[in-house]
Design a protein around this motif. Structure first.
Motif, mmCIF file in Angstrom:
data_model
loop_
_atom_site.group_PDB
_atom_site.id
_atom_site.type_symbol
_atom_site.label_atom_id
_atom_site.label_comp_id
_atom_site.label_asym_id
_atom_site.label_seq_id
_atom_site.Cartn_x
_atom_site.Cartn_y
_atom_site.Cartn_z
ATOM 1 N N GLU A 162 0.838 -1.195 0.000
ATOM 2 C CA GLU A 162 0.000 0.000 0.000
ATOM 3 C C GLU A 162 0.874 1.246 0.000
ATOM 4 O O GLU A 162 1.916 1.287 0.659
ATOM 5 N N GLU A 163 0.442 2.240 -0.747
ATOM 6 C CA GLU A 163 1.229 3.475 -0.856
ATOM 7 C C GLU A 163 1.369 4.193 0.480
ATOM 8 O O GLU A 163 2.398 4.792 0.769
ATOM 9 N N LYS A 164 0.338 4.109 1.326
ATOM 10 C CA LYS A 164 0.377 4.850 2.590
ATOM 11 C C LYS A 164 1.201 4.150 3.672
ATOM 12 O O LYS A 164 1.459 4.734 4.717
ATOM 13 N N HIS A 165 1.612 2.906 3.418
ATOM 14 C CA HIS A 165 2.431 2.184 4.389
ATOM 15 C C HIS A 165 3.760 1.800 3.748
ATOM 16 O O HIS A 165 3.780 1.201 2.677
ATOM 17 N N ALA A 166 4.844 2.120 4.413
ATOM 18 C CA ALA A 166 6.166 1.753 3.891
ATOM 19 C C ALA A 166 6.314 0.231 3.913
ATOM 20 O O ALA A 166 5.889 -0.431 4.862
ATOM 21 N N PRO A 167 6.916 -0.362 2.881
ATOM 22 C CA PRO A 167 7.135 -1.814 2.877
ATOM 23 C C PRO A 167 7.991 -2.239 4.065
ATOM 24 O O PRO A 167 8.897 -1.513 4.488
ATOM 25 N N GLU A 168 7.724 -3.410 4.584
ATOM 26 C CA GLU A 168 8.502 -3.938 5.701
ATOM 27 C C GLU A 168 8.360 -5.448 5.738
ATOM 28 O O GLU A 168 7.380 -6.005 5.248
ATOM 29 N N SER A 169 9.358 -6.083 6.308
ATOM 30 C CA SER A 169 9.301 -7.530 6.518
ATOM 31 C C SER A 169 9.022 -7.804 7.986
ATOM 32 O O SER A 169 9.562 -7.131 8.867
#
Length: 343
Positions: free
Chosen positions: A312-319
């Motif tokens: 999602e654009e509003k959430h930064a990618p993360e593992s």
């Protein structure tokens, strides 16, 4: 035809598995016909009042349309026989519930659905539900590896008999269960009374982008190769000061992407070295150069992955990854995962 969902109900002797099962079978709200596979060594049998007695092939049809099968051979035989009878129109059911014996390790039962093609073509695990007796759970977790394994494999933990212990004892038990398994949600049950939705349709083994991890107790990370580290002062009654469980968990989190080749090599090595000790592990992965989430889930040496929706654009990618296992070397895993991140 879609796969038949299977719920595995496990828990130590006297925790209330059969009581819960009888509640589910008598609950007409779920509108589902349930086939029950019951291990004949259980301490209590399914309520005979709701059975239509018919001993043919150890498969019993109940008055409400459910099916009961007592295992006298092995699980594969019981499941394939049920599936064949369903295909032939001899019996009709929507899902299966397996009740294990109190001393059972759920691992081999879960692996059956991945390793046996005859089972995998008709069935899929929906979730593992573990019942804990609030009165004896702490002692059982101390003394029996099977009890710790049952907690480690669980998608949902149900605590019974909380009315017989103090609120403080319940909180200590919950804290310990969360350290062992942060992936499973925890609920209390009263004489088997629990909403069916808390037992069925858990989708615990679905590959999805939602990873539930209870982070409350992850300041308490117990490693077998390092002394336990606490971010707080432990008093004499602190649960973590007395119970260093061989089955425990840790979480890895990073906002940096993984290098796919490095991560594959890392997982190959860990599964080769520690596969039998890795009870449950799952996560959402942020991979370099990919605009979609990669999810994975594993039971011991068996792991599956899938590519799902875009970030999602509003959430930064993360593992976010969670590992639950027996004496897993947290330091080796954490350092290996860090080393698998992209430059």
């Amino acid at each position: 035809m879609s796969l038949i969902p299977v719920t595995i109900i496990t828990g130590f002797l006297g925790a209330g598995k059969t009581t819960l099962l009888n509640r589910i079978l008598k609950d007409n709200h779920h509108k589902q016909r349930i086939a029950v596979i019951e291990n004949e060594f259980g301490e209590e049998n399914i309520d005979s009042n709701i059975l239509v007695q018919d001993d043919a092939e150890q498969i019993v049809e109940m008055s409400n349309g459910c099916i009961c099968c007592t295992i006298r051979s092995d699980l594969v035989t019981a499941l394939t026989r049920l599936a064949d009878k369903r295909r032939n129109g001899d019996i009709n059911f929507d899902r299966v519930v397996i009740e294990t014996t109190g001393l059972a390790d759920p691992g081999p039962v879960a692996q059956t659905f991945f390793l046996e093609d005859a089972v995998a073509k008709d069935f899929m695990i929906d979730g593992i539900v573990t019942l804990m007796d609030a009165v004896f759970a702490m002692q059982q977790l101390d003394e029996y590896e099977q009890a710790r394994q049952q907690v480690g494999y669980a998608d949902r933990l149900l605590i019974s008999k909380t009315d017989l212990v103090s609120a403080e004892e319940v909180e200590l038990l919950i804290a310990r269960l969360r350290r062992i398994n942060p992936h499973a949600s925890i609920h209390t049950v009263d004489f088997g009374r629990v909403p069916v939705a808390e037992v069925l349709d858990l989708r615990g083994f679905n590959l999805s982008s939602k990873v539930e991890v209870d982070m409350d107790d992850h300041t308490h990370r117990h490693d077998h190769d390092h002394p336990p580290h606490h971010d707080h002062e432990c008093g004499p009654d602190c649960a973590c000061s007395h119970h260093l469980d061989d089955i425990n968990s840790f979480v890895f989190h990073s906002e940096k992407p993984f290098d796919p080749d490095r991560l594959n090599d890392f997982f190959d090595r860990m599964i080769t070295l520690y596969g039998p000790q890795m009870l449950r592990y799952k996560g959402v992965l942020y991979m370099k150069g990919a605009d979609r989430k990669v999810v994975f889930q594993g039971v011991q040496q068996l792991m599956g992955t899938d590519v799902v929706e875009k970030w999602e654009e509003k959430h930064a990618p993360e593992s976010k990854l969670v590992f639950i296992g027996k004496n897993l070397p947290r330091t080796i895993f954490m350092e290996g995962l860090h080393a698998s991140l992209a430059d």
